[in-house]
Structures are given as structure tokens and as C-alpha cells.
Design a protein around this motif. Sequence first.
Motif, PDB file in Angstrom:
ATOM      1  N   LYS A 192       3.176  10.115   6.733  1.00  0.00           N
ATOM      2  CA  LYS A 192       2.441  10.637   7.897  1.00  0.00           C
ATOM      3  C   LYS A 192       1.626  11.891   7.599  1.00  0.00           C
ATOM      4  O   LYS A 192       0.704  12.203   8.350  1.00  0.00           O
ATOM      5  CB  LYS A 192       3.359  10.797   9.098  1.00  0.00           C
ATOM      6  CG  LYS A 192       4.424  11.833   8.939  1.00  0.00           C
ATOM      7  CD  LYS A 192       5.172  11.964  10.256  1.00  0.00           C
ATOM      8  CE  LYS A 192       6.154  13.073  10.164  1.00  0.00           C
ATOM      9  NZ  LYS A 192       7.441  12.742  10.777  1.00  0.00           N
ATOM     10  N   ASN A 193       1.932  12.596   6.491  1.00  0.00           N
ATOM     11  CA  ASN A 193       1.134  13.784   6.175  1.00  0.00           C
ATOM     12  C   ASN A 193      -0.013  13.508   5.214  1.00  0.00           C
ATOM     13  O   ASN A 193      -0.718  14.421   4.798  1.00  0.00           O
ATOM     14  CB  ASN A 193       2.038  14.886   5.629  1.00  0.00           C
ATOM     15  CG  ASN A 193       2.984  15.370   6.705  1.00  0.00           C
ATOM     16  OD1 ASN A 193       2.591  15.457   7.875  1.00  0.00           O
ATOM     17  ND2 ASN A 193       4.230  15.642   6.340  1.00  0.00           N
ATOM     18  N   ILE A 194      -0.181  12.260   4.866  1.00  0.00           N
ATOM     19  CA  ILE A 194      -1.276  11.907   3.965  1.00  0.00           C
ATOM     20  C   ILE A 194      -2.584  11.859   4.754  1.00  0.00           C
ATOM     21  O   ILE A 194      -2.628  11.330   5.858  1.00  0.00           O
ATOM     22  CB  ILE A 194      -0.943  10.563   3.284  1.00  0.00           C
ATOM     23  CG1 ILE A 194       0.174  10.831   2.259  1.00  0.00           C
ATOM     24  CG2 ILE A 194      -2.164   9.925   2.648  1.00  0.00           C
ATOM     25  CD1 ILE A 194       0.792   9.603   1.697  1.00  0.00           C
ATOM     26  N   ASP A 202      -2.647  11.493  -2.041  1.00  0.00           N
ATOM     27  CA  ASP A 202      -2.569  12.314  -0.829  1.00  0.00           C
ATOM     28  C   ASP A 202      -3.752  12.121   0.116  1.00  0.00           C
ATOM     29  O   ASP A 202      -3.880  12.832   1.116  1.00  0.00           O
ATOM     30  CB  ASP A 202      -2.363  13.798  -1.166  1.00  0.00           C
ATOM     31  CG  ASP A 202      -3.402  14.307  -2.124  1.00  0.00           C
ATOM     32  OD1 ASP A 202      -4.564  13.880  -2.014  1.00  0.00           O
ATOM     33  OD2 ASP A 202      -3.058  15.142  -2.989  1.00  0.00           O
ATOM     34  N   MET A 203      -4.630  11.161  -0.223  1.00  0.00           N
ATOM     35  CA  MET A 203      -5.696  10.817   0.722  1.00  0.00           C
ATOM     36  C   MET A 203      -6.014   9.333   0.597  1.00  0.00           C
ATOM     37  O   MET A 203      -6.129   8.813  -0.516  1.00  0.00           O
ATOM     38  CB  MET A 203      -6.967  11.625   0.451  1.00  0.00           C
ATOM     39  CG  MET A 203      -8.112  11.199   1.367  1.00  0.00           C
ATOM     40  SD  MET A 203      -9.699  11.949   0.990  1.00  0.00           S
ATOM     41  CE  MET A 203      -9.479  13.593   1.567  1.00  0.00           C
ATOM     42  N   VAL A 204      -6.162   8.685   1.744  1.00  0.00           N
ATOM     43  CA  VAL A 204      -6.522   7.266   1.755  1.00  0.00           C
ATOM     44  C   VAL A 204      -7.831   7.114   2.526  1.00  0.00           C
ATOM     45  O   VAL A 204      -7.961   7.614   3.649  1.00  0.00           O
ATOM     46  CB  VAL A 204      -5.411   6.410   2.414  1.00  0.00           C
ATOM     47  CG1 VAL A 204      -5.843   4.959   2.545  1.00  0.00           C
ATOM     48  CG2 VAL A 204      -4.125   6.503   1.595  1.00  0.00           C
ATOM     49  N   VAL A 205      -8.799   6.455   1.898  1.00  0.00           N
ATOM     50  CA  VAL A 205     -10.089   6.190   2.545  1.00  0.00           C
ATOM     51  C   VAL A 205     -10.218   4.677   2.675  1.00  0.00           C
ATOM     52  O   VAL A 205     -10.171   3.965   1.675  1.00  0.00           O
ATOM     53  CB  VAL A 205     -11.256   6.741   1.681  1.00  0.00           C
ATOM     54  CG1 VAL A 205     -12.598   6.529   2.389  1.00  0.00           C
ATOM     55  CG2 VAL A 205     -11.047   8.205   1.330  1.00  0.00           C
ATOM     56  N   ILE A 262       0.858  -1.199   0.000  1.00  0.00           N
ATOM     57  CA  ILE A 262       0.000   0.000   0.000  1.00  0.00           C
ATOM     58  C   ILE A 262       0.891   1.245   0.000  1.00  0.00           C
ATOM     59  O   ILE A 262       0.664   2.184  -0.764  1.00  0.00           O
ATOM     60  CB  ILE A 262      -0.958   0.011   1.222  1.00  0.00           C
ATOM     61  CG1 ILE A 262      -1.937  -1.167   1.124  1.00  0.00           C
ATOM     62  CG2 ILE A 262      -1.699   1.342   1.315  1.00  0.00           C
ATOM     63  CD1 ILE A 262      -2.886  -1.321   2.306  1.00  0.00           C
ATOM     64  N   LYS A 263       1.927   1.208   0.816  1.00  0.00           N
ATOM     65  CA  LYS A 263       2.866   2.344   0.876  1.00  0.00           C
ATOM     66  C   LYS A 263       3.448   2.640  -0.512  1.00  0.00           C
ATOM     67  O   LYS A 263       3.442   3.791  -0.975  1.00  0.00           O
ATOM     68  CB  LYS A 263       3.992   2.026   1.861  1.00  0.00           C
ATOM     69  CG  LYS A 263       5.095   3.059   1.890  1.00  0.00           C
ATOM     70  CD  LYS A 263       6.221   2.653   2.820  1.00  0.00           C
ATOM     71  CE  LYS A 263       7.409   3.595   2.636  1.00  0.00           C
ATOM     72  NZ  LYS A 263       8.526   3.250   3.513  1.00  0.00           N
ATOM     73  N   GLU A 264       3.918   1.582  -1.164  1.00  0.00           N
ATOM     74  CA  GLU A 264       4.521   1.780  -2.489  1.00  0.00           C
ATOM     75  C   GLU A 264       3.507   2.355  -3.481  1.00  0.00           C
ATOM     76  O   GLU A 264       3.815   3.265  -4.247  1.00  0.00           O
ATOM     77  CB  GLU A 264       5.098   0.463  -3.009  1.00  0.00           C
ATOM     78  CG  GLU A 264       6.478   0.203  -2.424  1.00  0.00           C
ATOM     79  CD  GLU A 264       6.889  -1.271  -2.467  1.00  0.00           C
ATOM     80  OE1 GLU A 264       6.436  -1.983  -3.387  1.00  0.00           O
ATOM     81  OE2 GLU A 264       7.647  -1.693  -1.566  1.00  0.00           O
ATOM     82  N   ALA A 265       2.282   1.826  -3.437  1.00  0.00           N
ATOM     83  CA  ALA A 265       1.242   2.314  -4.357  1.00  0.00           C
ATOM     84  C   ALA A 265       0.947   3.787  -4.094  1.00  0.00           C
ATOM     85  O   ALA A 265       0.784   4.583  -5.031  1.00  0.00           O
ATOM     86  CB  ALA A 265      -0.025   1.479  -4.201  1.00  0.00           C
ATOM     87  N   VAL A 266       0.903   4.166  -2.828  1.00  0.00           N
ATOM     88  CA  VAL A 266       0.606   5.553  -2.456  1.00  0.00           C
ATOM     89  C   VAL A 266       1.720   6.478  -2.973  1.00  0.00           C
ATOM     90  O   VAL A 266       1.457   7.520  -3.579  1.00  0.00           O
ATOM     91  CB  VAL A 266       0.444   5.665  -0.921  1.00  0.00           C
ATOM     92  CG1 VAL A 266       0.525   7.115  -0.451  1.00  0.00           C
ATOM     93  CG2 VAL A 266      -0.882   5.029  -0.485  1.00  0.00           C
ATOM     94  N   LEU A 267       2.963   6.067  -2.779  1.00  0.00           N
ATOM     95  CA  LEU A 267       4.084   6.911  -3.194  1.00  0.00           C
ATOM     96  C   LEU A 267       4.211   6.954  -4.716  1.00  0.00           C
ATOM     97  O   LEU A 267       4.385   8.017  -5.305  1.00  0.00           O
ATOM     98  CB  LEU A 267       5.383   6.432  -2.536  1.00  0.00           C
ATOM     99  CG  LEU A 267       5.388   6.518  -0.997  1.00  0.00           C
ATOM    100  CD1 LEU A 267       6.686   5.950  -0.429  1.00  0.00           C
ATOM    101  CD2 LEU A 267       5.175   7.955  -0.512  1.00  0.00           C
ATOM    102  N   ASP A 268       4.075   5.803  -5.355  1.00  0.00           N
ATOM    103  CA  ASP A 268       4.203   5.747  -6.819  1.00  0.00           C
ATOM    104  C   ASP A 268       3.163   6.615  -7.519  1.00  0.00           C
ATOM    105  O   ASP A 268       3.403   7.151  -8.586  1.00  0.00           O
ATOM    106  CB  ASP A 268       4.010   4.303  -7.326  1.00  0.00           C
ATOM    107  CG  ASP A 268       5.199   3.423  -6.972  1.00  0.00           C
ATOM    108  OD1 ASP A 268       6.225   3.979  -6.531  1.00  0.00           O
ATOM    109  OD2 ASP A 268       5.095   2.183  -7.128  1.00  0.00           O
ATOM    110  N   ASN A 269       1.991   6.701  -6.935  1.00  0.00           N
ATOM    111  CA  ASN A 269       0.890   7.415  -7.603  1.00  0.00           C
ATOM    112  C   ASN A 269       0.608   8.791  -7.009  1.00  0.00           C
ATOM    113  O   ASN A 269      -0.418   9.399  -7.319  1.00  0.00           O
ATOM    114  CB  ASN A 269      -0.377   6.560  -7.562  1.00  0.00           C
ATOM    115  CG  ASN A 269      -0.243   5.289  -8.383  1.00  0.00           C
ATOM    116  OD1 ASN A 269      -0.154   5.338  -9.611  1.00  0.00           O
ATOM    117  ND2 ASN A 269      -0.180   4.143  -7.713  1.00  0.00           N
ATOM    118  N   ASN A 270       1.526   9.274  -6.181  1.00  0.00           N
ATOM    119  CA  ASN A 270       1.352  10.588  -5.536  1.00  0.00           C
ATOM    120  C   ASN A 270      -0.003  10.756  -4.865  1.00  0.00           C
ATOM    121  O   ASN A 270      -0.647  11.806  -4.981  1.00  0.00           O
ATOM    122  CB  ASN A 270       1.527  11.723  -6.557  1.00  0.00           C
ATOM    123  CG  ASN A 270       2.946  11.833  -7.001  1.00  0.00           C
ATOM    124  OD1 ASN A 270       3.858  11.755  -6.181  1.00  0.00           O
ATOM    125  ND2 ASN A 270       3.154  11.967  -8.304  1.00  0.00           N
TER     126      ASN A 270
END
Length: 424
Positions: free
Chosen positions: A90-92, A65-68, A55-63
Motif C-alpha cells: 500500500k505504500n508503493i 517502489d513505483m508501479v506505472v 505482480i505482487k511477488e515481482a514487486v516484493l522480490d525486486n524491491n
Amino acid sequence: MRRVLIIGAGGREHAIAWKISKSNLLGKLFCAPGNPGTLQVAQNLEIDIKDFQAIKEAVLDNNIDMVVVGPEEPLVNGLKDFFAKETLLKNITFIGPDSQGAMLEGSKDFAKSFMLKHNIPTSMYNSFNIETLEEGYRYLESIKSPYVLKADGLAAGKGVLILDDLDEAKKELTQMLNGKFGKAGNMVVIEEFLSGIELSVFVLTDGNNYLILPEAKDYKRIGEGDTGLNTGGMGAVSPVPFANSTFMKKVEERVVIPTIEGLKKEKIEYSGFIFIGLMNCNEEPYVIEYNVRMGDPETEAVMPRIKSDLLAHLIATGNGTLAKEQIETDPGTALTLVMVSKGYPNSYQKGYPIEISNNLKEDLLFHSGTKLQEKKLVTNGGRVFALTTLTDSIHKGRETIYQLAKGVNFQGVQYRKDIGLDLI
Ligand code: AMP
Ligand code: GLY
């Protein structure tokens, strides 16, 4: 412009994705892993949501900025805690509680003692483990039938037993404490039975302020007239006619506010959804359970009734400025019909081709258990679709939904014919 990731793969996540996709504040929407329905409004990311590193990699790869977060499991397992510890994450904006807040759903004993401590109306209870089994028998003898036994931990919706017979209740208690539901049953909550009508109330909170979303009624049993086995939910209606303003005021004052104040007192920082399962007992609300997420299929009825911008509300949740938000709801009636595979909630076959008629407004056909196989849509679960219609009455909604349902076909398709009928 926000880049949002929704975690989950069911009808609930499709409905949330559908709603967020309409926002002017949205840059790009992702769903992990999503389903063929979310694919209509988002990019699906094929990741295993148990794998926090993925999940971390997907969040960073795709920029992103919000996870629901849709389902409870990642929350109970500490996905938020994981984000809070990672410098790059941590700022997401994260919509969902940390593992401590998620105990409201992850431990029935925690939830009950929370309610007791903060004066939130609920039924009387006691908790037992294998060492206190004998005391459990004595407690059962001291209360009236029917007996409500609940495995303390997450048990995929199967950990609640309601039994009329005392000997049966003792037998089940023994089996639960001996591993019938795995370690979820290491502790068992025994509580008094509440008699009344159930409804689901949804709250979005930033930890200080809250919005009360449209409420809904869920139809849990497989059979018409609320008979047969429990399921994940066979339909939903929103609004709920008996949840009038007097009743909802009681819910807000006696349940919602004390819950949020209670979380603050216990120093649990909570931002996300709270789903309050309530019993209306002679016009008085009693809490049956908390969930730390939205309900499924309730979300499929709730989202179409939210007229204001859900993404704006979620951004405010992240910023701690929910006090400035106002929710605007559609006064109409949403009715959701869940279409299931033959055999559900027991075993069922998957992989049947699905045909959807052209005149069916795809918009409100939320996918739950579907997948694409060689580019063709096939069944892939017990609950296959949640079909929703928004009209001006339950009566009209029922007429429309059962007409529309004829446009969705797969081998063995089944659904309840009485959604909303009890509320007319
Ligand atoms: P839960 O997993 O706690 O939601 O329980 C599953 C279902 O069991 C609820 O949705 C209710 O229909 C029923 N239930 C749970 N607790 C009680 C109770 N104390 N009295 C009556 N019904 C209950
Ligand atoms: N519909 C009940 C639930 O989502 O738990």
C-alpha cells in the motif's frame, strides 16, 4: 533512487520506459512483461499481468517502489484497489486510478453522465439496455444521422459504430444489446455525431493538481486519407498545429479543470494519467472519450517532446506535490510512424525475421509487436514498430521518417505514407 516497474508490453510502454530510463532519480527499471525494445532500457519480468498475485511477488522480490500502469485493463480490473488492500504494497507509488476512477474509461455511460454532471462539453446522449430497446429505436428516430453507437464497457477499441442509415443503426443496436460485443454491450450509449478534427490531450494528475503533457494527433484508420478500417493507431504528430494557445486554454478551463474538480466532488481519488479524446468543432473543444492511461501511438510522439524529468513528475504525483512541478517541452515536432504487418487490422502472420539497418538511431524505434526467437528479432503483432523522429517541422519530420523507415524491414511491412500531411 527509485526502482520502477512499468506494466505493459507495447510501444507506449517502451516509450515510457525509454523516457524514465534517462532520469537521474532512477535506480533500476523493470517492465512486465515488456518486449525486446524495453529490454534495451529495462529488465523484463515474464509475468502475466492479469495475475495480480504474480505482480505482487515481482514487486516484493525486486524491491520495486513505483508501479506505472500502461494499459487500461489492469486498472479497470482493480490493480490499484488490490495494492491498496495489501499491507506490503500500500505504500508503493502507484501511477493509475483505482477501479472507480478507471470507470471513466471502463464505462461510457459513467463517463457521459460524469461529463453532463460536471458541465464538461460533450455530445448529447442516451443509454439503453435490452429492456429499453424500443426506447432506443425511438431515440434513434429523434436524432440526426450519422448515428454513433458505443458499447458501454471495454471492447478492445471495437465497440464504437458510426452509421449513416437509420435501419442499419436499429439493427446494430439490437445486435449489440444481444451480445455482439459480449457483456461490454449490455448497455449501449447512443450519442450525437460531432463533426470536426480530433486530438488527444494528456494530463498527469495527483488528484488536486495537474500537468498538461504535449498533445498529439492520432491517425486511426488503416488507409491513407483516413480511409478503411479502424486500427489501434497508424501514426501520431505532436504538437498539433490547430491546438494553439487559445484552443488549449479552452481545453484547460472547460475540460481539464472541471474533470479534476468533478473527480474530487465524487470523492474519486485519482492519481495517474488522463487521456482526453477531444473533437475540435469550430474551435470549441468537445470530449469524445476519456481514457485512464496514455495513448498508443501518441505516447511515442509525446515522450520525446518532454524535456523535464518524467520520473520526477511521477514521484510528485505519488507524493501529492504536483503543484510544485513544471513540465518543460521541446518546441520541435515529433512524428511517429507505425509499421504494421500485412493484413492488419484483420488477421496477419507473425514470426517474420526483422532487419534493422545500422544507421537507424535505435533510440526512437519503439517496439510494439516484436519478440526474440532464438535470439533473433521477429514480428509478433499487428503493430510491430512505432518509429519516431523529432525535427523542427512536420515537413522535415515527414522527409526524415520515410527515409528512416526504409531501414526497417520484415516481410509484408506496411505503413501510411500520409502521416502529418493533413496538418501542413
Ligand atoms: P471512442 O472509442 O469513444 O474513442 O470512439 C472511437 C472513435 O469514433 C473516435 O476516436 C472518433 O473518431 C469516433 N467517434 C466517437 N464518438 C464520436 C462522436 N460523437 N462523433 C464523431 N465521431 C465519434
Ligand atoms: N491511440 C488511441 C488509444 O490509445 O486509445
